[in-house]
Design a protein around this motif. Structure first.
Motif, short mmCIF file in Angstrom:
data_model
loop_
_atom_site.label_atom_id
_atom_site.label_comp_id
_atom_site.label_asym_id
_atom_site.label_seq_id
_atom_site.Cartn_x
_atom_site.Cartn_y
_atom_site.Cartn_z
N THR A 1 9.62 13.69 -11.01
CA THR A 1 8.98 13.91 -10.18
C THR A 1 8.28 12.63 -8.85
N ALA A 2 9.19 11.37 -8.91
CA ALA A 2 9.20 11.41 -7.72
C ALA A 2 10.08 11.56 -6.64
N TYR A 3 10.87 12.57 -6.77
CA TYR A 3 12.47 12.80 -6.46
C TYR A 3 11.89 14.53 -5.44
N GLN A 4 10.83 14.87 -6.42
CA GLN A 4 9.93 15.90 -5.57
C GLN A 4 9.27 16.19 -4.99
N LEU A 5 8.35 14.78 -4.90
CA LEU A 5 7.20 14.81 -4.64
C LEU A 5 7.53 14.84 -3.03
N LYS B 1 0.75 -0.83 0.22
CA LYS B 1 0.06 -0.20 0.12
C LYS B 1 0.85 1.11 0.17
N THR B 2 0.59 1.82 -0.75
CA THR B 2 1.53 3.49 -0.64
C THR B 2 0.14 4.21 -1.26
N ASP B 3 1.26 6.03 -1.05
CA ASP B 3 0.33 6.96 -1.34
C ASP B 3 0.45 7.41 -3.31
N PHE B 4 1.64 6.88 -3.30
CA PHE B 4 1.33 7.69 -4.75
C PHE B 4 2.81 6.05 -5.06
N ILE B 5 1.94 5.85 -6.83
CA ILE B 5 3.42 5.49 -7.26
C ILE B 5 2.88 5.84 -8.55
N ILE B 6 4.89 6.07 -8.99
CA ILE B 6 4.86 6.87 -10.06
C ILE B 6 5.62 5.72 -11.36
N SER C 1 13.73 18.82 -16.59
CA SER C 1 12.57 17.69 -16.03
C SER C 1 12.50 17.78 -14.41
N LEU C 2 13.40 19.55 -13.82
CA LEU C 2 13.38 19.59 -12.75
C LEU C 2 11.70 20.43 -12.32
N ILE D 1 4.42 18.48 -12.10
CA ILE D 1 3.57 17.27 -11.49
C ILE D 1 3.43 17.09 -10.39
N ALA D 2 4.21 17.46 -9.46
CA ALA D 2 4.02 16.75 -7.60
C ALA D 2 3.39 17.39 -7.29
N LEU D 3 2.90 19.03 -7.72
CA LEU D 3 2.13 20.06 -7.27
C LEU D 3 1.08 19.61 -7.42
N LEU D 4 0.44 18.92 -8.81
CA LEU D 4 -0.58 18.79 -9.20
C LEU D 4 -1.06 17.59 -8.16
N ALA D 5 -0.16 16.20 -8.21
CA ALA D 5 -0.13 15.74 -7.20
C ALA D 5 -1.10 15.63 -5.93
N LEU D 6 -0.37 16.68 -5.15
CA LEU D 6 0.00 17.08 -3.53
C LEU D 6 -1.79 17.93 -3.73
#
Length: 400
Positions: free
Chosen positions: A17-21, A2-7, A383-384, A390-395
């Motif tokens: 994206t994973a790093y920024q998140l 179980k996870t919060d986000f899967i990339i 990329s950054l 994407i991270a902000l959108l996901a959060l």
């Protein structure tokens, strides 16, 4: 699990994206699923290694905005993490009068995108920068540089893991079941339960998207770019980067010369339809994927419109003489025997059913899914910035 986000996808955009998140919210459980045995093996790992300035992109587009922001973030990131790069600059060269209006438009875009120090060149000024290059006019772009994006990707991965993230290899996604508050991802090895999915699957991003958003009108068309390397004794012909004026109706920049950050000079790429999504040679054929491409109504419309360009690119793929002739437009001294077979990459080009080739980053979002379905060049440079967006959108989704 179980996870919060899967990339989905361990290329440079997925890793960023994973790093920024996780950097923005370290308490989250974030997992990257990669189908290969290591990161960055496809588009990222076959990248030509250019730090793009943003001169080509339509002002206000996602490419232009993210390239400018991502460029500055990338340089700062490399300085902080001791990643080798070189802002050596490049020239864009017009060899025929009919190219001058196109070049003028490129220069205007550079100014509109805030590039400082770009300069129009006459034929003598071209020679001062690249003594073996010929052209009637040119543009000097000092911001352009060279780098190895494998180094950048590895550092993203290292920092992500250090913050508690996880990367699972050999996890090819086979099925996604979207539920109200959770989604189930089935791979060939495991089953994962997550609140949110971010699809950064590159060459297979459309297939992952169609598992989650059934009405998505996008298909990835794989275009292979093939390179030659210049023999050591002829590397003196190229100081840094030399580009032609691109064909405005064809979404590729044309064959050019690129000095590489770890040594050597590449010449290319062309742009030919790949017979497999990961078809790095013309001998690699995946008939199922090839028939999917040929049967796509959008591809058929693209082929009807660009058949002359497509045939020429294919001819140049099989003819070293034709490839050399294209390079000689920029450097007449280059000879067929100066070139050795080099690397190749496959670009994921998104196309809709009407034959529109996406000219910008393409991101679809739904309740608990973000699909990144078109992230070609300058995605590595950007990329950054892309990862942060994407991270902000996901959060934001996570907080709803």
């Amino acid at each position: 699990m179980k996870t919060d986000f899967i990339i989905v996808g361990g290329g440079i955009v997925g890793l960023s994206t994973a790093y920024q998140l996780i950097k923005k919210n370290p308490i989250l459980k974030v997992v990257v699923l990669e189908k290969e045995a290591k990161i960055a093996l496809h588009q990222t790992g076959h990248n030509s290694g250019v730090i793009h300035s943003g001169i080509y992109y339509k002002p206000g587009s996602l490419k232009a905005i993210n390239c400018k922001k991502g460029y500055n973030q990338l340089i700062q990131f490399c300085n902080e993490n001791e990643i080798k790069y070189d802002l050596c600059g490049k020239i864009i060269v017009a060899t025929e009068k009919k190219e001058l209006p196109i070049m003028s438009g490129i220069y205007d875009r550079g100014i509109a995108n805030g590039l400082l120090g770009i300069k129009k060149l006459n034929s003598n000024e071209i020679k001062e920068i690249e003594p073996h290059c010929i052209g009637i006019e040119g543009i000097w772009v000092p911001q352009t540089g060279i780098i190895d994006y494998n180094d950048v990707s590895q550092k993203y991965a290292d920092l992500f893991l250090a913050l508690g993230g996880e990367i699972h290899f050999g996890q090819k996604v086979q099925e996604i079941i979207i539920k109200d508050k959770v989604s189930i991802i089935q791979t060939q090895k495991s089953k994962f339960e997550t609140k949110y999915i971010i699809n950064c699957a590159g060459l297979y991003s459309d297939k992952v998207a169609k598992m989650t958003q059934k009405g998505t009108d996008v298909q990835i068309l794989p275009f292979r770019g093939e390179y030659y390397t210049i023999k050591k004794e002829k590397e003196y012909l190229v100081n840094n980067l030399i580009y032609p004026v691109p064909n405005p109706s064809f979404p590729f920049l044309g064959v050019h010369f690129t000095r590489m950050v770890h040594g050597g000079v590449e010449a290319g790429p062309n742009a030919v339809l790949a017979f497999a999504r990961e078809g790095y040679t013309n001998k690699e054929i995946n008939f199922k994927e090839l028939f999917e491409t040929l049967g796509h109504s959008g591809f058929q419309k693209v082929a009807m419109k660009h058949w002359k360009d497509g045939l020429y690119e294919m001819y140049r793929s099989y003819s070293k003489t034709a490839f050399t002739k294209a390079l000689q437009r920029l450097i007449p001294e280059i000879k067929k025997e100066d070139l050795e077979a080099g690397n190749a990459g496959v670009r994921a080009q998104a196309c809709d059913s009407k034959g529109n080739l996406s000219d910008d980053f393409l991101i679809f979002e739904d309740k608990n899914i973000i699909n990144v379905c078109n992230a070609p060049s300058p995605a590595a440079t950007s990329s950054l910035a892309i990862g942060e967006s994407i991270a902000l959108l996901a959060l934001q989704k996570h907080q709803l």
